[in-house]
Design an enzyme around this catalytic site. Structure first.
Site, PDB file in Angstrom:
ATOM      1  N   ASP A  40       8.268   0.543   6.520  1.00 45.38           N
ATOM      2  CA  ASP A  40       8.313  -0.911   6.681  1.00 45.38           C
ATOM      3  C   ASP A  40       7.617  -1.283   7.983  1.00 45.38           C
ATOM      4  O   ASP A  40       8.168  -1.083   9.061  1.00 45.38           O
ATOM      5  CB  ASP A  40       9.781  -1.373   6.732  1.00 45.38           C
ATOM      6  CG  ASP A  40      10.477  -1.185   5.402  1.00 45.38           C
ATOM      7  OD1 ASP A  40      10.016  -1.783   4.421  1.00 45.38           O
ATOM      8  OD2 ASP A  40      11.469  -0.426   5.351  1.00 45.38           O
ATOM      9  N   ASP A 180      13.434  -3.368  -3.720  1.00 43.22           N
ATOM     10  CA  ASP A 180      13.700  -2.935  -2.341  1.00 43.22           C
ATOM     11  C   ASP A 180      14.769  -3.835  -1.728  1.00 43.22           C
ATOM     12  O   ASP A 180      14.641  -5.059  -1.742  1.00 43.22           O
ATOM     13  CB  ASP A 180      12.366  -3.084  -1.567  1.00 43.22           C
ATOM     14  CG  ASP A 180      12.431  -2.589  -0.123  1.00 43.22           C
ATOM     15  OD1 ASP A 180      13.477  -2.065   0.285  1.00 43.22           O
ATOM     16  OD2 ASP A 180      11.409  -2.740   0.584  1.00 43.22           O
TER      17      ASP A 180
END
Ligand code: DX5
Ligand code: ZN
Length: 227
Positions: A40, A180
Site C-alpha cells: 500500500d 481489500d
C-alpha cells in the site's frame, strides 16, 4: 503475475506489520503458500498515512520471490508510474478517483509489461468504471476507506463484487475481482461466493493468532471455489 484470471489469489498486505518483523513474517507466510505481497503506497494526501515508496519496494524485492503488487493511494499516480520502468511489480492498482485520465494511465502501465488494476473507493459506484472494464486486468473493490489496516469491512460493499461478477459474465471479460479491507478468515467465504477471486488481507493474516497457518486456511478456502 501471468495467472489465469479465474484463479484464486491470496495477497498479503504488510501495511500494519512492524518494519523490523517484515522479513521474518514474509518468510513464514511464504512457507505456508503465500505467493503475492500487497504494498500500500500512500502519500498522506490521497490517503491519510505516509507508508512506503519505491525504494522500500526495491528492498523488499531482494528478500522475497513472491510477486509484488502495488496499491497506489496517491494523487497524480502518473508521476509514480513514470518512475517504474523495471519489473518491480507484477501488477499496479491505481485509484480511479486519483486521476483525470485513467485510459492514458492504463496504457502507460501496460507499456511497461505490468498488469494493470483499477481500484475504487467505497463512495465510487461500479457504473463509473464500467467503460474501463475491457481495458484492465483487475478491479479492486475497497471494502473500507483507504488509509489504515485493521478497519471493519463495510458490508454494503459486497454488492459491488456481485455487480462486477455479473458484468464480467455478461460482457465476457476476463479480469480479476479483488477486494481489500477488513477481510478475516471468518468473512472471506461470502466474498468468494459473490465473485471475488483475489483476497487482499492484512491484519487478518499477519496479526491473526493463527498466523502463519491462517495463510493455508485462506488458500484452502480459495481452492474450494477455484481449483
Ligand atoms: C487499506 C489498505 C489495505 C490494508 C488492509 O487502505 O489498502 O490493503 O492494508 O488491511 P486489513 O486487511 O487489516 O483491513
Ligand atoms: Zn491495499
Amino acid at each position: 503475475m501471468a495467472k489465469k484470471k479465474t484463479e484464486g489469489i491470496l495477497s498479503g498486505s504488510i501495511l500494519d506489520v512492524p518494519f523490523y518483523k517484515i522479513p521474518e513474517k514474509i518468510k513464514l507466510a511464504e512457507e505456508h503458500g503465500l505467493r503475492v505481497i500487497h504494498l500500500d503506497i500512500m502519500d498522506g494526501v490521497f490517503a491519510p498515512q505516509i507508508s512506503f515508496g519505491l525504494n522500500f519496494a526495491r528492498q523488499l524485492r531482494e528478500i522475497t520471490n513472491a510477486d509484488l503488487e502495488a496499491h497506489l493511494m496517491v494523487v497524480n499516480p502518473e508521476n509514480l508510474v513514470n518512475r517504474i520502468s523495471d519489473k518491480l511489480f507484477s501488477r499496479i492498482f491505481f485509484h480511479y478517483e486519483a486521476t483525470m485520465y485513467p485510459i492514458r494511465l492504463i496504457e502507460s502501465i501496460k507499456r511497461n509489461g505490468i498488469e494493470v488494476g483499477i481500484a475504487i473507493n467505497p463512495s465510487t459506484p461500479i457504473q463509473s468504471i464500467e467503460y474501463l472494464l475491457s481495458e484492465v486486468d483487475a478491479v479492486l473493490v475497497m471494502l473500507v476507506e483507504p488509509g489504515f489496516g485493521g478497519q471493519k469491512m463495510i458490508t454494503s460493499m459486497i454488492r459491488k463484487i456481485e455487480q462486477l461478477r455479473l458484468l464480467k459474465e455478461h460482457l465476457g471479460y476476463d479480469f480479476v475481482i479483488a477486494c481489500d479491507g477488513g477481510i478475516k478468515i471468518e468473512n472471506a467465504e461470502q466474498l468468494i461466493t459473490k465473485g471475488a477471486n483475489e483476497l487482499i488481507v492484512g491484519t487478518g493474516i499477519f496479526n491473526s493468532p493463527r498466523f502463519p497457518r491462517v495463510v493455508s486456511e485462506f488458500l484452502d478456502l480459495l481452492r474450494k471455489y477455484y481449483s
